[in-house]
Scaffold this motif. Structure first.
Motif, mmCIF file in Angstrom:
data_model
loop_
_atom_site.group_PDB
_atom_site.id
_atom_site.type_symbol
_atom_site.label_atom_id
_atom_site.label_comp_id
_atom_site.label_asym_id
_atom_site.label_seq_id
_atom_site.Cartn_x
_atom_site.Cartn_y
_atom_site.Cartn_z
ATOM 1 N N THR A 153 29.763 -2.766 24.967
ATOM 2 C CA THR A 153 29.354 -3.000 26.360
ATOM 3 C C THR A 153 28.252 -4.042 26.442
ATOM 4 O OG1 THR A 153 29.953 -0.727 26.966
ATOM 5 C CG2 THR A 153 28.451 -1.909 28.446
ATOM 6 N N ASN A 154 27.213 -3.881 25.624
ATOM 7 C CA ASN A 154 26.120 -4.864 25.624
ATOM 8 C C ASN A 154 26.588 -6.224 25.125
ATOM 9 O OD1 ASN A 154 24.023 -3.375 26.723
ATOM 10 N ND2 ASN A 154 23.429 -2.497 24.752
ATOM 11 N N ALA A 155 27.478 -6.226 24.133
ATOM 12 C CA ALA A 155 27.982 -7.495 23.605
ATOM 13 C C ALA A 155 28.698 -8.281 24.697
ATOM 14 C CB ALA A 155 28.917 -7.248 22.429
ATOM 15 N N LYS A 156 29.498 -7.596 25.495
ATOM 16 C CA LYS A 156 30.208 -8.261 26.596
ATOM 17 C C LYS A 156 29.226 -8.773 27.647
ATOM 18 C CE LYS A 156 34.587 -5.734 26.157
ATOM 19 N NZ LYS A 156 35.497 -4.739 26.777
ATOM 20 N N LYS A 157 28.209 -7.964 27.955
ATOM 21 C CA LYS A 157 27.218 -8.374 28.955
ATOM 22 C C LYS A 157 26.435 -9.597 28.479
ATOM 23 C CE LYS A 157 23.372 -6.055 29.418
ATOM 24 N NZ LYS A 157 22.402 -4.964 29.754
ATOM 25 N N TYR A 158 25.949 -9.553 27.248
ATOM 26 C CA TYR A 158 25.172 -10.674 26.710
ATOM 27 C C TYR A 158 26.036 -11.921 26.584
ATOM 28 C CZ TYR A 158 20.976 -7.963 25.593
ATOM 29 O OH TYR A 158 19.826 -7.228 25.677
#
Length: 233
Positions: free
Chosen positions: A218-223
């Motif tokens: 999730t964070n990887a996609k956001k960043y």
């Protein structure tokens, strides 16, 4: 000289008493001329073997004492008594003394890791880096953990380029689905801070593509989305 002649010469030495005696005389002459060197080499080999055996006995005896000392220090470490864990108390040796006093033992190696973590918690990042660099392991997880901690220490020192190199080591070391995505996330953040946006995107993409079930996706996609907007990709 042909192979045939060489073979015949060997047979001649074996079958002819005169030829064999000649070879023995040559060997005796060589030994007399080089007696000191030959004996010296022999003595050196014996001394080296004895020294190695003695060293192993010494290390084995040190290991036993170091493991006992380490168990006391780790107890303080796990109780979050970091000062006691590092410096010892009540006659017990601390992690720093174990790491420096039992060099060559497994316990001293582990003491360096524990000391590095304790020093990190105390905000002593330079000292932590020194201890973590002294640690080495072929374990599935521990070396990667130590490299990631080194990356964390350099990030705390605002040295993202140095952090990148250690996060890369952590991410590349015996990849696994549990910790590798965490290290890749740290790597991507450090790469962004080190002004390496394309490399950061590659790190986020690797999490998304290779570890789709990890908690870091999730964070990887956001960043990744934020970074693509900044670099125009």
């Amino acid at each position: 000289m042909s192979k045939k002649n060489t073979a015949n010469s060997g047979l001649e030495i074996i079958e002819s008493p005169e030829a064999l005696a000649g070879q023995i005389n040559k060997a005796e002459t060589f030994f007399r001329r080089n007696q000191k060197i030959i004996i010296g080499v022999g003595v050196a080999i014996v001394v080296a073997v004895a020294a190695f055996a003695g060293y192993r006995l010494y290390i084995d005896s040190q290991e036993s004492s170091a493991q006992v000392a380490l168990s006391n220090a780790v107890y303080d470490f796990e109780a979050d008594s970091l000062r006691r864990a590092l410096n010892g108390s009540g006659g017990n040796e601390g992690l720093l003394a174990i790491a420096d006093g039992y060099t060559g033992t497994d316990a001293a190696n582990l003491a360096d890791l524990y000391a590095g973590i304790a020093l990190m918690k105390q905000g002593q990042f330079d000292q932590a880096i020194e201890r973590l660099k002294a640690f080495s392991s072929s374990d599935l997880l521990m070396q990667g953990r130590a490299d990631a901690l080194l990356g964390d220490a350099y990030m705390e020192k605002n040295q993202p380029a140095e952090a990148v190199s250690y996060y890369k080591k952590a991410a590349d070391y015996k990849s696994n689905e549990f910790f590798t995505p965490i290290y890749l996330m740290k790597l991507g953040i450090a790469q962004e801070k080190a002004n390496q946006p394309k490399d950061a995107l590659a790190s986020y993409n690797k999490i998304i593509e290779e570890y789709p079930l990890s908690a870091e996706v999730t964070n990887a996609k956001k960043y990744k989305g934020l970074l693509e907007g900044q670099v125009g990709e």
